[in-house]
Scaffold this motif. Structure first.
Motif, PDB file in Angstrom:
ATOM      1  N   VAL A   1     -16.158  79.601   4.971  1.00 18.18           N
ATOM      2  CA  VAL A   1     -14.726  79.889   4.944  1.00 18.18           C
ATOM      3  C   VAL A   1     -14.183  80.166   6.343  1.00 18.18           C
ATOM      4  O   VAL A   1     -12.994  79.966   6.612  1.00 18.18           O
ATOM      5  N   TRP A   2     -15.063  80.601   7.260  1.00 21.94           N
ATOM      6  CA  TRP A   2     -14.585  80.955   8.600  1.00 21.94           C
ATOM      7  C   TRP A   2     -14.267  79.721   9.440  1.00 21.94           C
ATOM      8  O   TRP A   2     -13.590  79.824  10.462  1.00 21.94           O
ATOM      9  N   LEU A   3     -14.736  78.545   8.975  1.00 16.00           N
ATOM     10  CA  LEU A   3     -14.421  77.314   9.696  1.00 16.00           C
ATOM     11  C   LEU A   3     -13.265  76.557   9.062  1.00 16.00           C
ATOM     12  O   LEU A   3     -12.814  75.543   9.580  1.00 16.00           O
ATOM     13  N   SER A   4     -12.815  77.046   7.888  1.00 16.40           N
ATOM     14  CA  SER A   4     -11.744  76.356   7.163  1.00 16.40           C
ATOM     15  C   SER A   4     -10.416  76.526   7.900  1.00 16.40           C
ATOM     16  O   SER A   4     -10.112  77.594   8.420  1.00 16.40           O
ATOM     17  N   LYS A   5      -9.662  75.384   7.895  1.00 17.17           N
ATOM     18  CA  LYS A   5      -8.341  75.414   8.539  1.00 17.17           C
ATOM     19  C   LYS A   5      -7.217  75.524   7.522  1.00 17.17           C
ATOM     20  O   LYS A   5      -6.054  75.547   7.876  1.00 17.17           O
ATOM     21  N   SER A   6      -7.582  75.550   6.238  1.00 21.18           N
ATOM     22  CA  SER A   6      -6.555  75.632   5.200  1.00 21.18           C
ATOM     23  C   SER A   6      -7.154  76.298   3.983  1.00 21.18           C
ATOM     24  O   SER A   6      -8.356  76.496   3.882  1.00 21.18           O
ATOM     25  N   ALA A   7      -6.283  76.610   3.060  1.00 20.42           N
ATOM     26  CA  ALA A   7      -6.702  77.184   1.785  1.00 20.42           C
ATOM     27  C   ALA A   7      -6.224  76.286   0.676  1.00 20.42           C
ATOM     28  O   ALA A   7      -5.027  76.014   0.566  1.00 20.42           O
ATOM     29  N   GLY A   8      -7.103  75.787  -0.121  1.00 22.06           N
ATOM     30  CA  GLY A   8      -6.728  74.902  -1.238  1.00 22.06           C
ATOM     31  C   GLY A   8      -6.203  73.575  -0.789  1.00 22.06           C
ATOM     32  O   GLY A   8      -5.397  72.971  -1.469  1.00 22.06           O
ATOM     33  N   GLY A   9      -6.572  73.066   0.375  1.00 24.07           N
ATOM     34  CA  GLY A   9      -6.187  71.754   0.864  1.00 24.07           C
ATOM     35  C   GLY A   9      -4.878  71.748   1.590  1.00 24.07           C
ATOM     36  O   GLY A   9      -4.490  70.755   2.157  1.00 24.07           O
ATOM     37  N   ALA A  10      -4.108  72.845   1.591  1.00 24.89           N
ATOM     38  CA  ALA A  10      -2.817  72.892   2.279  1.00 24.89           C
ATOM     39  C   ALA A  10      -2.990  73.481   3.659  1.00 24.89           C
ATOM     40  O   ALA A  10      -3.892  74.258   3.919  1.00 24.89           O
ATOM     41  N   LEU A  11      -2.098  73.030   4.523  1.00 21.64           N
ATOM     42  CA  LEU A  11      -2.145  73.587   5.868  1.00 21.64           C
ATOM     43  C   LEU A  11      -1.562  74.992   5.830  1.00 21.64           C
ATOM     44  O   LEU A  11      -0.388  75.179   5.507  1.00 21.64           O
TER      45      LEU A  11
ATOM     46  N   ALA B   1      -8.313  79.569  13.121  1.00 23.40           N
ATOM     47  CA  ALA B   1      -7.107  80.395  13.172  1.00 23.40           C
ATOM     48  C   ALA B   1      -6.756  80.929  11.789  1.00 23.40           C
ATOM     49  O   ALA B   1      -6.356  82.089  11.625  1.00 23.40           O
ATOM     50  N   HIS B   2      -6.870  80.019  10.779  1.00 22.83           N
ATOM     51  CA  HIS B   2      -6.618  80.473   9.418  1.00 22.83           C
ATOM     52  C   HIS B   2      -7.602  81.572   9.023  1.00 22.83           C
ATOM     53  O   HIS B   2      -7.232  82.590   8.416  1.00 22.83           O
ATOM     54  N   ALA B   3      -8.889  81.373   9.368  1.00 20.61           N
ATOM     55  CA  ALA B   3      -9.913  82.349   8.991  1.00 20.61           C
ATOM     56  C   ALA B   3      -9.682  83.684   9.678  1.00 20.61           C
ATOM     57  O   ALA B   3     -10.021  84.743   9.128  1.00 20.61           O
ATOM     58  N   VAL B   4      -9.099  83.626  10.892  1.00 21.06           N
ATOM     59  CA  VAL B   4      -8.779  84.885  11.572  1.00 21.06           C
ATOM     60  C   VAL B   4      -7.813  85.696  10.742  1.00 21.06           C
ATOM     61  O   VAL B   4      -7.973  86.911  10.521  1.00 21.06           O
TER      62      VAL B   4
END
Length: 750
Positions: A575-585, A685-688
């Motif tokens: 999850v810490w490398l993910s740039k989105s949640a549920g496929g959305a930016l 950035a999202h994971a932050v």
């Protein structure tokens, strides 16, 4: 009017006047009239006194010429007497000068006369020695001991005047040989007199032996006679199969005490020093039986399961005997007379059989404690609850044994064993602590290694058992402190006995139980050490501190295990490398649109329910029952000695147990969470934003519980919230290692 008052040394005019006016009883006379009359009477009295003084002065003046003439006559006569005394002194000196040679001649004649008389007496005694020597054989053949004694006394008197003859030593040896023949002649009669308790006959022989300077020999006859009787009594008692050694010893001591009483009374009519004679007799008897009594004691102890208990019981029998003898001596002698050699020897003879066991007390006690500890069942390998109960029950058993050691040390060794007590207790409680720690380790391994889906213990059951162990450890510490205080007091009492004079040497352990001066010096050093430190079990308490910390760590691991499971491998989550949640930016979405992840919500819910879970286990803290109060005290002591992980070092006295545990778990959660965060290799950035949301959630949970987040967690939040442009500014207020880790994790280039 009474004028005698004027002659008093303490005359007071005011008092006399007032008294005179009070004595005025004539009616019709006023005070003024009475005062006028009184003044007139005083004036007449003064005039009369003046007349008397004047007449006396005239008489003295008229007699002065006659007095002077008498003084001149006495002076002349004194001068004549002085002259006559000088003449007499000269006459005496002249007589001394004229007769000095005659006086010297008289003195020489007197010296010659004295020497001639001494020579004559010596010749008579030499002739008397020859006559007595020729007659002595006939007297010996006649068997007349009294006549033989008279002849020997005459020979002894003659020998004193023949001290300068060449064969003086030979004559002394001849006289001693004759005394030996006299002793051989009367020895059967002495034994008969002692057998028949004949005071008159025995006293006759005492005087006989005293006259020929053989009094110690009659003492030996007396000692040998009664020693044989007492030895016979001892052997008869020990050879009877129906008596235990303790009973035989008690019966023998009763016989000795009875003999002591009767012989003190009997000897009072025979000897000048009856107590000394009887004490020496009893000492000789006990010394002659020492090897036999020691052998019986050794053989008896070989058949006993508890050697120390058996030898202690036997010594108590001897203590009773010693007290009985001491009572007789105290009633018959002064304290100063008791400190004599024969009383000291008697005391040493009483306790001689026990000295090997007292000297070896440390090893015997240590061996016994190992056996006792091995006999205490500390765990049940099959059932956890039974094992915990056995461990808790073992505390009372262990300290019963420990208090028995202290009691036995005083009873058996009189306190001498305190020289070894520190090492004895250190080894005993070290072994016990090692066993308890082994059980704790096994218990913890059993909990950690449970197969998945087949868990015998859940975390709260494990915590309950761990808390019981902590309570047991607290009881051990409390009992150790009480035992330490008790032993220190007993050591000081025992060492005080060294400086305080005992009623008699028999009750003085310096005389009877301390075998050497080295032991006495060690005892003094022990007193100084105890007086300075007021503790002898400091080493044991250090061991228990480690044990308490281990028990708290075990309980902590049980409670913290669920949180540790949620945080495990957190840093490796994708999850810490993910740039989105549920496929959305979602990188640019506001923070309030994000929700905390499941792992942190589960941790938060668990922490929120901790007070509820802890309450049943810490309820005793608020209970007023004596048992609950005792349990709570034990836990408090254990907490004091064994700090919970991640709690502060300062004193927590008065703080509730559940609040301490809540703080420990919460701070552990934050520290572990920080460590897992810092292990994240890279974060988007999202994971932050997601991580900030998770951390804020945890901080809010802690805030609801009245807990403050640790500085490290707050610094991580600050670095996560900082924009790349402000990162350097924010990092100035946090540790360098922390800012560097977050810089790499966020891929910020400075």
């Amino acid at each position: 009017m009474d004028y005698s008052k004027f002659l008093d040394d303490s005359f007071n005019a005011k008092d006399w006047i007032n008294a005179s006016f009070r004595s005025n009883k004539e009616s019709g006379i006023t005070n003024d009239q009475y005062a006028t009359t009184l003044v007139m009477k005083l004036q007449l009295l003064v005039q009369e006194v003046n007349n008397v003084i004047e007449e006396t002065s005239q008489e003295v003046v008229s007699n002065l010429p006659r007095v002077l003439r008498d003084i001149d006559g006495i002076k002349h006569e004194a001068a004549m007497l002085q002259e006559q005394m000088k003449n007499i002194k000269q006459d005496v000196q002249k007589v001394e000068q004229d007769t000095s040679k005659s006086m010297q001649a008289l003195l020489q004649l007197d010296t010659i006369k004295s020497r001639m008389e001494q020579t004559s007496e010596a010749l008579q005694q030499a002739d008397n020695w020859t006559v007595l020597s020729s007659e002595i054989e006939q007297v010996i053949q006649s068997g007349d001991a009294d006549l033989l004694t008279t002849k020997l006394l005459a020979m002894q008197q003659s020998l004193r005047l023949l001290a300068n003859v060449p064969d003086y030593d030979d004559r002394c040896q001849h006289l001693e040989a004759l005394k030996n023949r006299l002793e051989t002649l009367v020895s059967p009669n002495i034994v008969d007199a002692l057998t028949n308790d004949s005071q008159d006959t025995t006293r006759h022989y005492v005087k006989m032996f005293e006259s020929i300077n053989r009094l110690p020999q009659i003492y030996r006859y007396y000692e040998h006679f009664h020693k044989s009787l007492l030895s016979k009594s001892w052997h008869e008692l020990t050879e009877r199969g129906d008596n235990s050694l303790s009973k035989s010893l008690a019966l023998f001591y009763d016989t000795v005490v009875s003999t002591f009483h009767s012989q003190v009374s009997w000897c009072s009519g025979v000897f000048d020093n009856p107590l000394q004679v009887v004490c020496q007799m009893v000492s000789a008897c006990l010394q002659s039986l020492e090897k036999d009594m020691s052998l019986c004691l050794s053989q008896h102890l070989e058949t006993q399961d508890n050697l120390l208990l058996s030898v202690t019981q036997l010594k108590q029998v001897t203590d009773k005997f010693a007290h009985s003898i001491e009572t007789v001596l105290l009633d018959s002698m002064s304290t100063a007379d008791l400190n004599t050699t024969y009383v000291i020897q008697l005391g040493k003879a009483m306790y001689a059989p026990y000295l090997p066991y007292i000297s070896n007390y440390g090893k015997l006690e240590a061996h016994y404690l190992v056996e006792q500890l091995n006999s205490i069942e500390l765990e049940d390998r099959r059932f956890v609850d039974t094992s915990i109960s056995k461990l808790a029950d073992s505390v009372a058993q262990v300290f019963r044994v420990a208090h028995e050691v202290d009691e036995r040390c005083r009873t058996l060794t009189g306190g001498v064993g305190y020289l070894h007590i520190t090492e004895i207790y250190k080894q005993f409680f070290t072994d016990y602590s090692t066993e308890v720690k082994r059980i704790l380790v096994n218990f913890g391994e059993r909990f950690k290694n449970q197969p998945e889906g087949q868990a015998e213990l859940d975390s709260w059951a494990m915590f309950s058992y761990s808390l019981q162990i902590i309570r047991a450890v607290g009881e051990i510490i409390t009992d150790i402190e009480e035992l330490d205080e008790k032993i220190v007091g007993n050591i000081l009492i025992s060492t005080d006995q060294l400086s305080v004079p005992s009623p008699s040497p028999i009750s003085d352990m310096k005389v009877t139980l301390i075998a050497s001066e080295e032991q006495l010096c060690q005892f003094e050093q022990l007193r100084e050490s105890v007086s300075d430190k007021q503790s002898i079990l400091t080493v044991v308490l250090k061991l228990l501190r480690s044990l308490s910390e281990h028990a708290h760590k075990l309980a902590f691991d049980a409670v913290f295990s669920q949180i540790a499971t949620h945080l495990h491998l957190l840093s490796e989550s994708q999850v810490w490398l993910s740039k989105s949640a549920g496929g959305a930016l979602t990188a640019d979405l506001p923070m309030f649109s994000l929700s905390p992840q499941e792992y942190i919500t589960q941790i938060g819910q668990y922490i929120m329910t901790l007070p509820q879970y802890l309450d049943p286990f810490t309820r005793d803290a608020t209970s007023e029952t004596s048992e609950a109060s005792s349990n709570n005290l034990a836990i408090d002591v254990a907490v004091k000695y064994g700090r919970l992980p991640y709690t502060k070092l300062q004193d927590r006295e008065g703080e509730s147990l559940d609040s301490i545990w809540l703080e420990s778990i919460s701070r552990a959660t934050m520290h572990t969470y920080c460590e897992e965060i810092l292990r994240i290799p890279q974060i988007s950035a999202h994971a932050v934003n997601q991580l900030i949301t998770d951390i804020d959630y945890l901080i809010n949970v802690l805030d609801d519980l009245g807990l403050t987040p640790i500085d490290k967690l707050q610094s991580i939040v600050a670095l996560l919230k900082a924009s790349p442009e402000n990162f350097i500014e924010v990092s100035r207020n946090v540790p360098k290692s922390l800012s560097s880790a977050l810089q790499v994790m966020r891929s910020i280039e400075l």
